[in-house]
Structure formats: C-alpha cells, structure tokens
Design a protein around this motif. Structure first.
Motif, PDB file in Angstrom:
ATOM      1  N   GLY A  37       0.917  13.716  -8.211  1.00  0.00           N
ATOM      2  CA  GLY A  37       1.362  14.879  -7.461  1.00  0.00           C
ATOM      3  C   GLY A  37       2.165  15.862  -8.279  1.00  0.00           C
ATOM      4  N   ASP A  38       2.575  15.460  -9.463  1.00  0.00           N
ATOM      5  CA  ASP A  38       3.440  16.306 -10.283  1.00  0.00           C
ATOM      6  C   ASP A  38       2.773  16.747 -11.582  1.00  0.00           C
ATOM      7  OD1 ASP A  38       5.951  17.567 -10.432  1.00  0.00           O
ATOM      8  OD2 ASP A  38       6.671  16.059 -11.841  1.00  0.00           O
ATOM      9  N   VAL A  75       9.172  15.028   0.011  1.00  0.00           N
ATOM     10  CA  VAL A  75       9.168  14.550   1.398  1.00  0.00           C
ATOM     11  C   VAL A  75       8.177  13.399   1.537  1.00  0.00           C
ATOM     12  CG1 VAL A  75       8.537  15.174   3.767  1.00  0.00           C
ATOM     13  CG2 VAL A  75       9.967  16.718   2.411  1.00  0.00           C
ATOM     14  N   LEU A  76       6.989  13.543   0.949  1.00  0.00           N
ATOM     15  CA  LEU A  76       5.991  12.471   0.998  1.00  0.00           C
ATOM     16  C   LEU A  76       6.464  11.217   0.269  1.00  0.00           C
ATOM     17  CD1 LEU A  76       2.657  14.429   0.446  1.00  0.00           C
ATOM     18  CD2 LEU A  76       3.354  13.195   2.501  1.00  0.00           C
ATOM     19  N   LEU A  77       7.085  11.396  -0.866  1.00  0.00           N
ATOM     20  CA  LEU A  77       7.606  10.251  -1.614  1.00  0.00           C
ATOM     21  C   LEU A  77       8.671   9.514  -0.801  1.00  0.00           C
ATOM     22  CD1 LEU A  77       7.895  11.849  -5.170  1.00  0.00           C
ATOM     23  CD2 LEU A  77       6.281  10.077  -4.456  1.00  0.00           C
ATOM     24  N   ASP A  78       9.551  10.269  -0.171  1.00  0.00           N
ATOM     25  CA  ASP A  78      10.585   9.651   0.668  1.00  0.00           C
ATOM     26  C   ASP A  78       9.970   8.928   1.857  1.00  0.00           C
ATOM     27  OD1 ASP A  78      12.528  10.606  -1.018  1.00  0.00           O
ATOM     28  OD2 ASP A  78      13.116  12.289   0.285  1.00  0.00           O
ATOM     29  N   ALA A  79       8.929   9.510   2.454  1.00  0.00           N
ATOM     30  CA  ALA A  79       8.274   8.876   3.598  1.00  0.00           C
ATOM     31  C   ALA A  79       7.623   7.555   3.186  1.00  0.00           C
ATOM     32  CB  ALA A  79       7.237   9.820   4.204  1.00  0.00           C
ATOM     33  N   CYS A  80       6.960   7.535   2.044  1.00  0.00           N
ATOM     34  CA  CYS A  80       6.340   6.295   1.561  1.00  0.00           C
ATOM     35  C   CYS A  80       7.401   5.222   1.308  1.00  0.00           C
ATOM     36  CB  CYS A  80       5.537   6.555   0.295  1.00  0.00           C
ATOM     37  SG  CYS A  80       4.018   7.468   0.573  1.00  0.00           S
ATOM     38  N   SER A  81       8.517   5.617   0.715  1.00  0.00           N
ATOM     39  CA  SER A  81       9.604   4.658   0.475  1.00  0.00           C
ATOM     40  C   SER A  81      10.168   4.143   1.790  1.00  0.00           C
ATOM     41  CB  SER A  81      10.723   5.315  -0.327  1.00  0.00           C
ATOM     42  OG  SER A  81      10.278   5.624  -1.616  1.00  0.00           O
ATOM     43  N   HIS A  82      10.328   5.032   2.745  1.00  0.00           N
ATOM     44  CA  HIS A  82      10.850   4.635   4.052  1.00  0.00           C
ATOM     45  C   HIS A  82       9.913   3.640   4.732  1.00  0.00           C
ATOM     46  CE1 HIS A  82      13.008   4.990   7.824  1.00  0.00           C
ATOM     47  NE2 HIS A  82      11.851   5.182   8.432  1.00  0.00           N
ATOM     48  N   LEU A 106       0.826  -1.210   0.000  1.00  0.00           N
ATOM     49  CA  LEU A 106       0.000   0.000   0.000  1.00  0.00           C
ATOM     50  C   LEU A 106       0.859   1.259   0.000  1.00  0.00           C
ATOM     51  CD1 LEU A 106      -2.864  -0.909   2.506  1.00  0.00           C
ATOM     52  CD2 LEU A 106      -3.079  -0.515   0.046  1.00  0.00           C
ATOM     53  N   ALA A 107       1.911   1.258   0.799  1.00  0.00           N
ATOM     54  CA  ALA A 107       2.814   2.416   0.837  1.00  0.00           C
ATOM     55  C   ALA A 107       3.489   2.607  -0.514  1.00  0.00           C
ATOM     56  CB  ALA A 107       3.854   2.240   1.945  1.00  0.00           C
ATOM     57  N   ASP A 108       3.878   1.508  -1.164  1.00  0.00           N
ATOM     58  CA  ASP A 108       4.515   1.603  -2.474  1.00  0.00           C
ATOM     59  C   ASP A 108       3.527   2.090  -3.532  1.00  0.00           C
ATOM     60  OD1 ASP A 108       6.849   1.273  -4.105  1.00  0.00           O
ATOM     61  OD2 ASP A 108       5.855  -0.470  -4.994  1.00  0.00           O
ATOM     62  N   ASP A 109       2.291   1.581  -3.474  1.00  0.00           N
ATOM     63  CA  ASP A 109       1.264   2.043  -4.415  1.00  0.00           C
ATOM     64  C   ASP A 109       0.993   3.540  -4.240  1.00  0.00           C
ATOM     65  OD1 ASP A 109       1.071  -0.551  -5.324  1.00  0.00           O
ATOM     66  OD2 ASP A 109      -0.814  -0.985  -4.281  1.00  0.00           O
ATOM     67  N   GLN A 113       3.823   5.499  -5.789  1.00  0.00           N
ATOM     68  CA  GLN A 113       3.746   5.534  -7.250  1.00  0.00           C
ATOM     69  C   GLN A 113       2.665   6.500  -7.725  1.00  0.00           C
ATOM     70  OE1 GLN A 113       3.393   1.504  -8.674  1.00  0.00           O
ATOM     71  NE2 GLN A 113       5.379   0.910  -7.837  1.00  0.00           N
ATOM     72  N   ARG A 114       1.520   6.489  -7.049  1.00  0.00           N
ATOM     73  CA  ARG A 114       0.443   7.412  -7.440  1.00  0.00           C
ATOM     74  C   ARG A 114       0.836   8.857  -7.174  1.00  0.00           C
ATOM     75  NH1 ARG A 114      -4.870   6.134  -4.788  1.00  0.00           N
ATOM     76  NH2 ARG A 114      -5.464   7.949  -6.004  1.00  0.00           N
TER      77      ARG A 114
END
Length: 150
Positions: free
Chosen positions: A64-65, A102-109, A52-55, A58-59
């Motif tokens: 977001g961009d 920051v959000l992308l890094d948090a999801c990866s973490h 779920l965090a990875d999905d 990716q979204r």
C-alpha cells in the motif's frame, strides 16, 4: 428500480404491516433455524481469521505504500513547474496515506480482538468445566454438556 416499482413495494410493505400488527424481525423458518447450538467458539477458526487479518495488514503495509515516493516526486515536480495539478497529486498522496493507516489499524484491531476473544472463551470454558466438576463431584457429567466443554 423505477418509481412505480418503489411505490408498489411501499404499498406492499404498508399492507403487510397492517395485517401483521406492526414491525417484525426477519428470521429463518422454525424448521430451518431450530435445533442445535448456535453459539460455539472454534478457537482454530478464530486464530486462522486473526492470522489472515495480520497477513493482510503486513501486505498492506508493504504494497500500500510502494507508490508513495514516486507520487510525492511527481507532485513536487508538477508543482515546481507551476502546475496546479501538482498540489492535487500531493493532496491525493496524503489522503491515500491516511486511508492506508486506517486500514492498517483496522486489521490490527481485528487480529487483536480475535486473539482476545479466543483466550477469553478458552478461560470461560475452563471455568465452566471446573464449576461443573466441583458441583457434581463423583457424578458422571451429562454427555451433551461435556461435548461443549471440550
């Protein structure tokens, strides 16, 4: 909350602390919280949460961009027309981009940590299982312990 309600809550807290002998931790009553294991790792749940965090990552990366080019173009156009708001639009796009990363890094973490946790606990379970098997060679393991090893 009104000032009077706040004052009443403070008085109740002070009275409660005086009668109980000081600070205490909130917890469930013994009947609700007692009985049974409270630490059990379910690898399928950890993997599902990691997915779920990875999905989400990716979204976020795509969705977001998607407004960045249009926002940059609008900010540049406003600035070229001599409007101060153009600089603010460009600054907003920059801040959004920073927060998005920051959000992308948090999801990866989160994804990486859940994967590590699952594999670490799996290794711990195997080590505990082999240790029990070696210590009690020829003996039947306790059924409750063998349930936790599976």
């Amino acid at each position: 909350m009104t000032w009077n309600e706040w004052e009443q809550l403070k008085q109740e807290a002070t009275a409660s602390a005086a009668t109980s002998g000081g600070p205490r931790l909130d917890q469930l009553p013994a009947a609700q919280g007692a009985g049974g294991p409270d630490l059990k790792v379910r690898h399928q749940q950890l993997r599902a949460l990691g997915k779920l965090a990875d999905d989400l990552r990716q979204r976020l990366q795509v969705d977001g961009d998607h407004a960045r080019p249009a926002t940059f173009s609008a900010g540049t156009g406003l600035s070229n027309d001599g409007l101060d708001s153009g600089h603010q639009v460009l600054r907003l796009a920059e801040v959004w981009s920073t927060k998005l990363h920051v959000l992308l890094d948090a999801c990866s973490h989160i994804r990486n940590h859940l994967g590590f946790t699952s594999s670490q606990h799996s290794g711990d379970d195997e080590a505990a299982g082999s240790g029990l098997g070696a210590a009690g060679a020829g003996l039947q393991p306790l059924s409750k312990i063998s349930d936790y090893i599976k």
